[in-house]
Write an enzyme that holds these catalytic residues in place. Structure first.
Site, PDB file in Angstrom:
ATOM      1  N   HIS A 103      43.500  -6.467  32.814  1.00 35.79           N
ATOM      2  CA  HIS A 103      44.342  -7.260  33.161  1.00 35.79           C
ATOM      3  C   HIS A 103      45.355  -7.338  33.080  1.00 35.79           C
ATOM      4  O   HIS A 103      46.598  -6.720  33.709  1.00 35.79           O
ATOM      5  CB  HIS A 103      44.411  -9.623  33.163  1.00 35.79           C
ATOM      6  CG  HIS A 103      44.344  -9.525  34.368  1.00 35.79           C
ATOM      7  ND1 HIS A 103      44.831 -10.109  35.564  1.00 35.79           N
ATOM      8  CD2 HIS A 103      45.375 -10.649  34.278  1.00 35.79           C
ATOM      9  CE1 HIS A 103      45.801 -10.569  36.077  1.00 35.79           C
ATOM     10  NE2 HIS A 103      45.922 -11.148  34.880  1.00 35.79           N
ATOM     11  N   CYS A 138      45.454 -14.788  40.384  1.00 34.99           N
ATOM     12  CA  CYS A 138      45.505 -13.848  40.316  1.00 34.99           C
ATOM     13  C   CYS A 138      43.913 -12.736  39.739  1.00 34.99           C
ATOM     14  O   CYS A 138      44.249 -11.539  39.879  1.00 34.99           O
ATOM     15  CB  CYS A 138      46.583 -13.307  38.604  1.00 34.99           C
ATOM     16  SG  CYS A 138      48.221 -13.971  38.767  1.00 34.99           S
ATOM     17  N   HIS A 140      52.775  -6.352  39.189  1.00 31.50           N
ATOM     18  CA  HIS A 140      51.286  -7.234  38.603  1.00 31.50           C
ATOM     19  C   HIS A 140      51.780  -8.049  40.330  1.00 31.50           C
ATOM     20  O   HIS A 140      52.218  -8.294  40.770  1.00 31.50           O
ATOM     21  CB  HIS A 140      51.711  -8.052  37.731  1.00 31.50           C
ATOM     22  CG  HIS A 140      50.270  -9.431  37.953  1.00 31.50           C
ATOM     23  ND1 HIS A 140      49.928  -9.552  38.693  1.00 31.50           N
ATOM     24  CD2 HIS A 140      50.127 -10.655  37.159  1.00 31.50           C
ATOM     25  CE1 HIS A 140      48.294 -10.709  38.499  1.00 31.50           C
ATOM     26  NE2 HIS A 140      49.061 -11.065  37.827  1.00 31.50           N
TER      27      HIS A 140
END
Length: 401
Positions: free
Chosen positions: A295, A162, A330
């Protein structure tokens, strides 16, 4: 060019569940319009059970937009759509005469095409088109886009979970600062696949409702898809631009806490080191940061670890912060690029994004995310965090020109 030269952001391109281009996204943020809904594009057992954040264009529509073919992965389609927007937005004079690089990130490659192929192939091994699987691996996505854009000077792929496209951006900056290229298109893309849905479900970190990043009662993340790219240019090229640059990339750092394959360390060591390293690179103090794009995945572990690290770096004075994953879900390997675009837009338009669905402050933290869309804010320096599996943690800092 000296290794101390400034890296400018000249163009932006983005596609996610809340929009197909930059103006769409600005409108979605202003109107607090999230992109999560039921699964429609992936044939999966989770359909009707798990919300996801799908780009609202079919592959056929993306093919029409990009000029690619039906054999190309959705990852490549999303990647090219956003990269083309970024290049057009930058409008660099005499681009053909410059050394142009592409640093692109993804984590699923052409897995969506491969999954479709094997459904047919396993039923009858004379079925299925091999054309659909020959460009399965991650690097092929980048090569396809580079070929379509005519980029040959420098082409590479980064895949670090990620944090992938955040790492692509700071790798691109290093190429510029070391005079390898004059212009870099940097960022990343990822599409939804059965593999990622099944994998994250197995880890038990998906929320069956819309995610609530940094909320005490958060239960997990919503998977999304999309692509985000920046056009990074050198001092020399910046002087030729026909419109002002959005901002500069003033700081960046990658750190690894080596704690666990999929979990962050409880005290957020990797996150802390990434933020501290980016601040040191930029020459800024914590008090100089105007906004943090967290995040903020919405999982119990990630938000607790990141929050602990933010407390270590910024206590007692916290800048406004929020997780835009409350809008886009996400987007995995694309998230660093997508959120870098949002960071640049925050500086240009002087805005702070809301953290949707937040209700209750986390017990262990003395701060909470911003829940309102704020305009006319003094946004001078934005920190954008992207933390991946394997403890791969990256922070970028964008600063006004």
């Amino acid at each position: 060019m000296s290794t101390n030269s400034t890296v400018y952001i000249a163009g932006l391109g983005v596609i996610t569940a809340i929009g197909n281009n930059v103006p769409d996204h600005l409108d979605a943020f202003k109107n607090k319009r999230a992109g999560m809904a039921g699964i429609t594009l992936v044939d999966t057992v989770h359909k009707g059970k798990l919300p996801v954040a799908e780009v609202k264009l079919t592959n056929k529509e993306l093919i029409a937009l990009t000029g690619l073919t039906e054999h190309n992965s959705r990852t490549a389609l999303l990647s090219l759509a956003a990269a083309k927007e970024a290049i057009a937005d930058a409008a660099i004079p005499n681009l053909d005469s410059l050394r142009v690089g592409l640093v692109s990130a993804n984590t699923v490659g052409g897995m969506d095409r491969s999954e479709d192929f094997f459904v047919q192939f396993l039923q009858d091994n004379s079925k299925g088109k091999l054309k659909d699987v020959y460009d399965h691996e991650c690097g092929s996505m980048t090569e396809i886009v580079a070929d379509k854009l005519g980029i040959t000077e420098f082409v590479t792929t980064i895949s670090t979970a990620c944090s992938s496209s955040a790492n692509a951006i700071f790798y691109g900056a290093r190429l510029l600062r070391n005079d390898v290229v004059d212009v870099v298109i940097a960022g990343g893309a990822d599409s939804l696949t059965k593999f990622t849905l099944n994998g994250f479900n197995t880890l038990m970190i998906l929320d069956e409702a819309f995610c609530k990043p940094f909320d005490q009662n958060r239960k997990g993340l919503n998977l999304g898809e999309g692509a985000g790219y920046l056009v990074l240019v050198s001092d020399k090229v910046a002087k030729t631009l026909t419109k002002p640059a959005y901002c500069t990339l003033s700081g960046y750092n990658n750190s690894n806490d080596a704690f666990h394959q999929t979990a962050s360390s409880p005290d957020g060591t990797g996150s802390y080191l990434a933020m501290q390293g980016a601040l040191k690179k930029s020459g800024l103090k914590p008090a100089d940061i105007s906004y943090i794009n967290l995040h903020g995945t919405g999982t119990p572990n990630n938000d607790s670890a990141e929050g602990t690290a933010v407390k270590r770096v910024f206590d007692p004075h916290y800048p406004p912060m929020s997780s835009t994953k409350s809008f886009t879900g996400h987007t995995l390997g694309a998230s660093g690029g997508v959120e870098a675009v949002f960071s640049a837009l925050a500086i240009k338009h002087k805005i702070i994004y809301p953290n949707l669905r937040f209700q209750t402050r986390m017990n262990e933290l003395p701060f909470e995310p911003e829940t309102h869309y704020l305009a006319d804010q003094p946004v001078k320096h934005v920190m954008s965090n992207s933390f991946g599996f394997g403890g791969n943690c990256t922070s970028l800092i964008f600063s006004e020109v």
